[in-house]
Design a protein around this motif. Sequence first.
Motif, PDB file in Angstrom:
ATOM      1  N   ILE A 155     -52.127  61.445 -61.383  1.00 18.96           N
ATOM      2  CA  ILE A 155     -50.354  60.380 -61.348  1.00 18.96           C
ATOM      3  C   ILE A 155     -51.246  59.150 -60.086  1.00 18.96           C
ATOM      4  O   ILE A 155     -51.145  58.120 -59.974  1.00 18.96           O
ATOM      5  CB  ILE A 155     -49.153  60.341 -61.697  1.00 18.96           C
ATOM      6  N   GLY A 159     -52.622  56.682 -61.152  1.00 22.50           N
ATOM      7  CA  GLY A 159     -51.759  55.761 -61.653  1.00 22.50           C
ATOM      8  C   GLY A 159     -51.634  56.035 -63.333  1.00 22.50           C
ATOM      9  O   GLY A 159     -51.534  56.556 -63.831  1.00 22.50           O
ATOM     10  N   ILE A 160     -50.174  54.827 -63.623  1.00 23.92           N
ATOM     11  CA  ILE A 160     -49.291  55.167 -64.842  1.00 23.92           C
ATOM     12  C   ILE A 160     -50.391  54.589 -65.708  1.00 23.92           C
ATOM     13  O   ILE A 160     -50.720  53.793 -65.979  1.00 23.92           O
ATOM     14  CB  ILE A 160     -47.376  54.545 -64.445  1.00 23.92           C
ATOM     15  N   GLY A 161     -50.291  55.044 -67.029  1.00 24.21           N
ATOM     16  CA  GLY A 161     -50.979  54.016 -68.217  1.00 24.21           C
ATOM     17  C   GLY A 161     -51.329  55.591 -69.174  1.00 24.21           C
ATOM     18  O   GLY A 161     -51.158  56.923 -69.178  1.00 24.21           O
ATOM     19  N   GLY A 165     -52.054  59.891 -69.488  1.00 23.87           N
ATOM     20  CA  GLY A 165     -51.795  60.817 -70.674  1.00 23.87           C
ATOM     21  C   GLY A 165     -53.086  61.598 -71.174  1.00 23.87           C
ATOM     22  O   GLY A 165     -52.394  62.337 -71.854  1.00 23.87           O
ATOM     23  N   ILE A 240     -45.589  59.529 -69.076  1.00 22.47           N
ATOM     24  CA  ILE A 240     -46.421  58.387 -67.595  1.00 22.47           C
ATOM     25  C   ILE A 240     -47.615  57.268 -68.830  1.00 22.47           C
ATOM     26  O   ILE A 240     -48.526  57.043 -68.447  1.00 22.47           O
ATOM     27  CB  ILE A 240     -47.495  59.436 -67.226  1.00 22.47           C
ATOM     28  N   GLY A 241     -46.794  56.412 -69.629  1.00 23.23           N
ATOM     29  CA  GLY A 241     -47.307  55.264 -70.190  1.00 23.23           C
ATOM     30  C   GLY A 241     -47.671  55.365 -71.265  1.00 23.23           C
ATOM     31  O   GLY A 241     -48.932  54.046 -71.559  1.00 23.23           O
TER      32      GLY A 241
END
Length: 295
Positions: A155, A159-161, A165, A240-241
């Motif tokens: 992350i 980042g988140i996305g 994942g 996490i998105g």
Amino acid sequence: MDFFNKIPVMDRTALRELKKGIDSSFKEFSRAYGDGIEGFFDPLLHFLIWLEKLLVNSPWPLVIGVFAILAWIGSRSIKLVIGTVACFIVIGYFGMWKNCMATVAIISVSTLVCIVVGIPIGVLMSKSARAEKAILPVLDMMQTIPSFVYLIPIIMLLGIGKVPGLLAVCIYALPPIVRLTNLGIREVDKETLEASEAFGATPMQKLRSVQIPLSLPTIFAGINQTIMMALAMVVIASMIGVKGLGVPILQAISNQYLALGMMNGLAIVALAIIFDRVTQQYGQRIQKHRGQLKK
């Protein structure tokens, strides 16, 4: 006596400075290389988005028909084909179609990535004892370290996305196919290898024409386990998105919605059973074919 009664502990100030040094170094690394690493995974992200849109936007009878054909190709069992069709119709009837297709997309792409990365690593391990000794501890760590721990650096970097994942799922699901590829190639009969060498086969020809075909049942067992472990990561990846059946389960946990959690959980179980039975039966068919060749 104090030495034996109380374990030596690092000074708090030194420990704090060590942690700060690790954190600052990783932050600098993520600032310097995070965009480059994210750009490296852009083709994978585009492929995942394309597959998800294809599954969601295609007519549902066509999608179920494709799944039925794949189930027949893999299992040659009419009962399993009927069960596959029935499961997907029930999933769609209860309003979980879109999330189910998103889950199928992430599992398909992560399994494909694990196959592309894992099989060559398994082959390398089977050819080199030194490589095996070096890689086995890494695989042990990947299987035993809590998934939430390696989510932190992923992350921080990406980042988140969807890509973080996907990477989390791949890290968790990769070890079985690597281990079983290594095991399958090592278990190939030595007399068969000697016969191929007697006919003048090069190491690459021996690998491509003898070792990999004869180890396919074991490799497919690894693919089966990889798919099961990828499905087990669906809920965590949704944190996490990553869209899919894990998102409603998280909502159910947060709001104590029993029916929502159970319905989506059972949908994941249905997918797991379908993938498991199809890959298992395909592996068994390859095993029987290999037995007939030996005879």
